[in-house]
Design an enzyme around this catalytic site. Structure first.
Site, short mmCIF file in Angstrom:
data_model
loop_
_atom_site.label_atom_id
_atom_site.label_comp_id
_atom_site.label_asym_id
_atom_site.label_seq_id
_atom_site.Cartn_x
_atom_site.Cartn_y
_atom_site.Cartn_z
N LYS A 101 0.83 -1.21 0.00
CA LYS A 101 0.00 0.00 0.00
C LYS A 101 0.87 1.27 0.00
CE LYS A 101 -3.70 -2.37 -0.35
NZ LYS A 101 -4.41 -3.13 0.64
C1 LIG Z 1 -5.44 -4.28 1.10
C2 LIG Z 1 -6.90 -4.12 1.18
C3 LIG Z 1 -7.61 -4.38 2.35
C4 LIG Z 1 -7.02 -5.07 3.54
O1 LIG Z 1 -5.96 -4.42 4.09
P1 LIG Z 1 -5.10 -5.14 5.26
O2 LIG Z 1 -4.37 -4.00 5.88
O3 LIG Z 1 -4.20 -6.12 4.57
O4 LIG Z 1 -6.05 -5.79 6.17
C5 LIG Z 1 -8.96 -4.07 2.40
N1 LIG Z 1 -9.59 -3.55 1.34
C6 LIG Z 1 -8.94 -3.31 0.18
C7 LIG Z 1 -9.70 -2.71 -0.96
C8 LIG Z 1 -7.59 -3.61 0.04
O5 LIG Z 1 -6.96 -3.42 -1.12
#
Ligand SMILES: *Cc1c(COP(=O)(O)O)cnc(C)c1O
Length: 397
Positions: free
Chosen positions: A189
């Site tokens: 991210k």
């Molecule tokens: C990555 C992601 C999540 C989950 O994030 P985590 O921090 O790994 O729990 C939730 N929603 C979307 C759209 C994502 O891309």
């Protein structure tokens, strides 16, 4: 044979500041939730303009706790998008809700018209996902929520830092208000702490409830009340979970946060180069960036305009991979996963399916070199014409 990537799909941008801060944390003797988490929350809150922020160990946890704090009754429905990561839907199910999927618009975002169609007397929450980092039409979603007395929780896993009508996602806006906004700090991210997440909310009681839920349902008040006389005392008020952030994670997050504007500018510059290069081809659709929103460019999703999808898309991806260019697909629509297939008999999501079958995500991150950018562009251009050629050959025969 293992692929040697000329351009990996993603490389996190970790600098000396992050490494030094983690070392400092390890030497400090305080590893779990402590001063670094409180600093990270305070700086994050200020950055997005939110009254309250709660650091957690994932975005999944942030979504889950926010949904639990909405006190869903069995059968209560949560309207969301089929074009998302499974975490969004799993969190709804774990919080006791029934996910109802409404279709997406041309940008891959939850379509407000689809939300209106999906409303039922059991609808309690609307859960938009800012796909790829482009904010949803929040004005329209807030208007529907206000009209029908619904809660709004935003999945902002991709939306750091993005804004809608000049206000950062998660921040207090004159245009409307969500009950909670969930961010992800997963390794791929825009802001990473390895694993991690943040919940922002305008509501102090949602904040304190989620804070307690993140630590077994232990009441913070009891701790405070007896801090002088009975430091060992605590009370469990409800059956909570365990998803607090550690100071080691926050140490990384603090410095990632300081570099967010710079990171985002670099991603936006890459997106501009891609769009410049690819928009002259009729065979592809480049992502939009409407003027009332700023895009976080977590993903650069190129879509193929072809008859023989998804085969042509798969061939396209294989060409990129053969050339050492990392690329991915976002997302496999939720109803296509075995666990969820058949659970949404009434869901109509032709746009999400068409989006998925035509989509591919290109590398976009600050560490990409000029040469790597050129490699991606020339490889994609070649893939566009090579995927196109067989059709012409057939037509010419
Ligand atoms: C990555 C992601 C999540 C989950 O994030 P985590 O921090 O790994 O729990 C939730 N929603 C979307 C759209 C994502 O891309």
């Amino acid at each position: 044979m293992e692929t040697v990537w000329t351009v990996p799909y993603h490389v996190p941008s970790i600098g000396k500041e992050e490494i030094d801060e983690v070392t400092d944390t390890l030497r400090s003797g305080w590893l779990t939730t402590g001063p670094k988490v409180r600093q990270f929350e305070e700086e994050f809150r200020t950055f997005v303009g939110a009254p309250n922020a709660l650091a957690l160990n994932s975005c999944t946890a942030a979504l889950h706790l926010a949904l639990v704090a909405m006190n869903l009754e069995p059968g209560d429905e949560v309207i969301t998008t089929p074009l998302t990561f499974c975490a969004t839907i799993n969190a709804i199910v774990h919080a006791g809700g029934v996910p109802v999927l409404a279709d997406v618009d041309a940008d891959g975002n939850l379509d407000p018209a689809g939300v209106a169609d999906a409303l039922s007397p059991r609808t309690r929450v609307v859960l938009p996902v800012h796909f790829a980092g482009l904010p949803c039409d929040m004005q329209a979603i807030w208007a529907i929520a206000r009209r029908h007395g619904l809660r709004v929780i935003e999945d902002a896993a991709h939306a750091m830092p993005a804004s809608f009508r000049g206000v950062r996602i998660g921040g207090q806006s004159p245009w409307g208000e969500s009950d909670a906004v969930a961010f992800s700090f997963y390794a791929t991210k825009c802001l990473t702490t390895g694993e991690g997440g943040m919940l922002t909310t305008p509501n102090a009681s949602v904040h304190s409830r989620c804070k307690s839920l993140s630590l077994h349902g232990i009441s913070a008040d009891a701790w405070m009340r007896y801090a002088d006389t009975r430091r060992w005392f605590y009370e469990v008020r409800e059956c909570g979970f365990k998803c607090n952030m550690s100071d080691i994670q926050a140490a990384i997050g603090i410095h990632q946060l300081h570099r967010q504007i710079d990171f985002c500018e670099q991603r936006a510059a890459i997106a501009a180069r891609y769009t410049d290069a690819f928009s002259r081809f009729d065979d592809v659709i480049v992502p939009r960036s409407p003027v009332d929103r700023s895009h976080a460019w977590h993903l650069y999703v190129l879509r193929l305009r072809r008859e023989n999808l998804p085969e042509a898309r798969d061939a396209f991806l294989n060409t990129l991979h053969r050339e050492g260019v990392g690329a991915s697909v976002h997302f496999i629509p939720i109803p296509l996963h075995p666990f969820y297939s058949g659970r949404f008999p009434l869901a109509a999501w032709p746009c999400a399916r068409a989006f998925y079958e035509s989509a591919l995500s290109l590398p976009i991150y600050p560490g990409m070199t000029e040469r790597q950018l050129d490699v991606v562009i020339s490889t994609v251009e070649r893939a566009i014409t090579s995927v196109r050629r067989p059709l012409f050959a057939v037509a010419g025969r």
